[in-house]
Design an enzyme around this catalytic site. Structure first.
Site, short mmCIF file in Angstrom:
data_model
loop_
_atom_site.label_atom_id
_atom_site.label_comp_id
_atom_site.label_asym_id
_atom_site.label_seq_id
_atom_site.Cartn_x
_atom_site.Cartn_y
_atom_site.Cartn_z
N ARG A 38 0.83 -1.20 0.00
CA ARG A 38 0.00 0.00 0.00
C ARG A 38 0.88 1.26 0.00
O ARG A 38 2.07 1.20 0.28
CB ARG A 38 -0.91 0.01 1.24
CG ARG A 38 -2.00 -1.01 1.19
CD ARG A 38 -2.76 -1.10 2.51
NE ARG A 38 -1.94 -1.67 3.57
CZ ARG A 38 -2.33 -1.80 4.84
NH1 ARG A 38 -3.52 -1.40 5.20
NH2 ARG A 38 -1.53 -2.33 5.73
N LYS A 97 2.51 1.86 7.17
CA LYS A 97 2.93 1.04 8.30
C LYS A 97 3.88 1.81 9.21
O LYS A 97 4.47 2.81 8.82
CB LYS A 97 3.64 -0.23 7.81
CG LYS A 97 2.76 -1.16 7.00
CD LYS A 97 1.56 -1.66 7.76
CE LYS A 97 1.91 -2.77 8.74
NZ LYS A 97 0.68 -3.33 9.35
N TYR A 116 -0.19 4.21 10.50
CA TYR A 116 -0.50 3.19 11.51
C TYR A 116 0.76 2.99 12.35
O TYR A 116 1.85 2.83 11.79
CB TYR A 116 -0.86 1.85 10.86
CG TYR A 116 -2.22 1.81 10.22
CD1 TYR A 116 -3.37 2.02 10.97
CD2 TYR A 116 -2.37 1.52 8.87
CE1 TYR A 116 -4.64 1.97 10.38
CE2 TYR A 116 -3.63 1.46 8.28
CZ TYR A 116 -4.75 1.69 9.05
OH TYR A 116 -6.00 1.63 8.47
N HIS A 118 0.61 1.29 16.04
CA HIS A 118 0.46 0.11 16.93
C HIS A 118 1.63 0.00 17.90
O HIS A 118 2.22 -1.08 18.07
CB HIS A 118 0.35 -1.18 16.08
CG HIS A 118 -0.91 -1.22 15.26
ND1 HIS A 118 -2.15 -1.41 15.81
CD2 HIS A 118 -1.11 -1.08 13.93
CE1 HIS A 118 -3.07 -1.39 14.86
NE2 HIS A 118 -2.47 -1.17 13.70
N GLU A 140 -4.65 4.39 13.93
CA GLU A 140 -5.56 3.46 14.62
C GLU A 140 -6.14 4.02 15.92
O GLU A 140 -7.08 3.45 16.45
CB GLU A 140 -4.85 2.11 14.90
CG GLU A 140 -3.81 2.11 16.00
CD GLU A 140 -2.44 2.59 15.55
OE1 GLU A 140 -2.30 3.02 14.39
OE2 GLU A 140 -1.49 2.54 16.36
N ASP A 292 -5.39 -11.10 14.19
CA ASP A 292 -4.45 -10.03 14.54
C ASP A 292 -4.56 -9.63 16.01
O ASP A 292 -3.71 -8.92 16.53
CB ASP A 292 -4.63 -8.81 13.62
CG ASP A 292 -5.98 -8.16 13.77
OD1 ASP A 292 -6.95 -8.85 14.17
OD2 ASP A 292 -6.10 -6.96 13.48
#
Ligand SMILES: NC(=O)c1ccc[n+]([C@@H]2O[C@H](COP(=O)([O-])OP(=O)(O)OC[C@H]3O[C@@H](n4cnc5c(N)ncnc54)[C@H](O)[C@@H]3O)[C@@H](O)[C@H]2O)c1
Length: 397
Positions: A38, A97, A116, A118, A140, A292
């Site tokens: 992406r 990412k 993102y 995380h 997120e 996930d």
């Protein structure tokens, strides 16, 4: 005519007062994580930002995996730059990412990173972000007042839709399945799909399964959610209260089971135990989308797009942890549709003023000027938490 604002992204206190039109240099980095195709901005998104007067620089080849060649960005008014240009000269950097280890040295003071992240599950990256002085906003954790996650939802929509397709596909006999056409044909009954959890993933799995002609049952624990599903799906699915007993009885009839539960902030509950596989039909398919978050099926472990399934006790398990990664053209467009309004707000107002105007975006700020401003991240690593309003005197719009 463009005017370059002298207000930098990092000078929060002064941003609101300085009402001069801003020109921001927005960089889009190429993803270097394995199997990530992406890109954080489409040519259409680039055009929108360029039209608003911003400079957009795309790293060479960043859009290739999503079928957006450099020339399309150039036609949209963007420039193409090297990895060094994009990381070192941007004021706002867009990614998909989280930065990975080779990128840590590129994190720097004064840069706004929107991606993102995380980081509750990634202490080395948390420390790298804190040490760098960067302003890191996580897709997120952007969260609306009614607790929706607008930048996660598009990926759940895609994963849900893939789940139904994957279930139908792996029912085919040569692939180890029962040898059943999910939709049936006139005179032959369709297959049965059991969806565990009727949230964003579950709803999207259900509409594709219904479209294929399957009989669909959704189990959830929220009566309000089931009321809503019943209404919008016009009774084309059965909704049933989820319980261990109900799962045990429903799973015996299912040809495809789709695991789509989420308990916010927790690992997925193990709703399907190894024992339950014994009552299932041989060759049935389990698609555990919740993998996930650890998976809601006891026998599930994460798989990849290149090797997506394995069998346990004659039941096919499909447990791809990054399902949207398999359809980067769709995922890139869906992601950037959702992120672009926030990108535009940060570009137009600067981060300080943008978060003062929009509490959803404010919840996305995880690390700012060396402080952790998102409490669950600080708790996860036992590090100090600094409320955003203490670090960033919220500018009045
Ligand atoms: N594998 C992938 O590529 C991928 C991609 C996107 C999302 N996901 C995962 O899919 C899962 C679902 O995401 P979502 O966006 O639909 O979440 P969501 O919050 O929209 O929906 C979760 C639903 O689960 C229900 N639920 C909770 N406990 C339950 C139980 N015991 N029985 C039945 N239902 C229960 C909730 O009431 C809710 O309706 C999450 O774990 C998410 O991380 C995975």
């Amino acid at each position: 005519m463009r005017r370059r604002s002298r207000v930098s992204c990092s000078s929060f206190g002064r941003v609101a007062a300085a009402r001069v039109p801003r020109v921001l240099r927005i960089g889009v980095a190429r993803e270097i994580k394995t199997d990530e195709y992406r890109v954080a901005l489409t040519p259409a998104g680039a055009r929108e930002l360029v039209q608003k007067g911003h400079d957009v620089v795309i790293e060479t080849g960043a859009g290739d995996g999503s079928a957006f060649p450099d020339e399309e960005y150039v036609r949209a008014g963007a420039q193409i730059g090297s990895v060094d240009d994009v990381w070192s000269q941007s004021e706002l950097l867009l990614k998909v990412k989280e930065p990975i280890e080779p990128e840590y040295a590129r994190l720097r003071d004064g840069l706004v990173l929107f991606t993102y992240l995380h980081i509750a599950a990634d202490e080395p990256l948390t420390r790298a972000l804190v040490d760098s002085g960067i302003q890191a906003v996580a897709y997120e954790t952007v969260e609306t007042d009614d607790r929706r996650l607008p930048l996660l939802a598009p990926m759940s929509e895609i994963a849900g839709r893939i789940a139904a397709q994957a279930g139908a596909y792996f029912l085919e006999k040569p692939l180890g399945g029962r040898g059943l056409l999910l939709g049936g044909v006139p005179g032959v009954a369709p297959g049965r799909v059991l969806v565990l959890g009727g949230g964003v993933v579950g709803y999207n799995a259900a509409i594709i399964a219904i479209g294929l002609g399957a009989q669909v049952t959704i189990l959830d624990r929220s009566i309000d959610r089931m009321r809503y599903l019943d209404e919008i799906l016009s009774g084309r699915v059965s909704t049933v209260m989820s319980s261990a007993l109900q799962i045990e009885s429903s799973i015996a009839d299912a040809d495809v089971v789709i695991g789509a539960v989420l308990v916010p902030g927790a690992r997925a509950p193990k709703l399907v135990t190894r024992d339950m596989l014994g009552v299932m039909k041989k060759g049935a398919v389990i698609v555990d989308v919740a993998i996930d978050q650890g998976g809601c099926v006891e026998t599930a472990h994460a798989t990849t797009h290149s090797d997506p399934v394995y069998a346990v006790e004659g039941i096919t398990h499909y447990c791809v942890a990054n399902m949207p990664g398999g359809v980067p053209i769709t995922s890139t467009k869906a992601l950037t549709n959702a992120t672009l309004p926030y990108v535009e707000a940060i570009a137009e107002h600067g981060l300080a003023s943008a978060v003062a105007r929009d509490r959803s975006l404010a919840r996305g700020v995880n690390v700012l000027d060396g402080k952790i401003t998102y409490e669950p991240v600080a708790e996860a690593h036992d590090l100090e938490y600094s409320p955003l309003e203490d670090v960033l005197p919220l500018a009045r719009a």
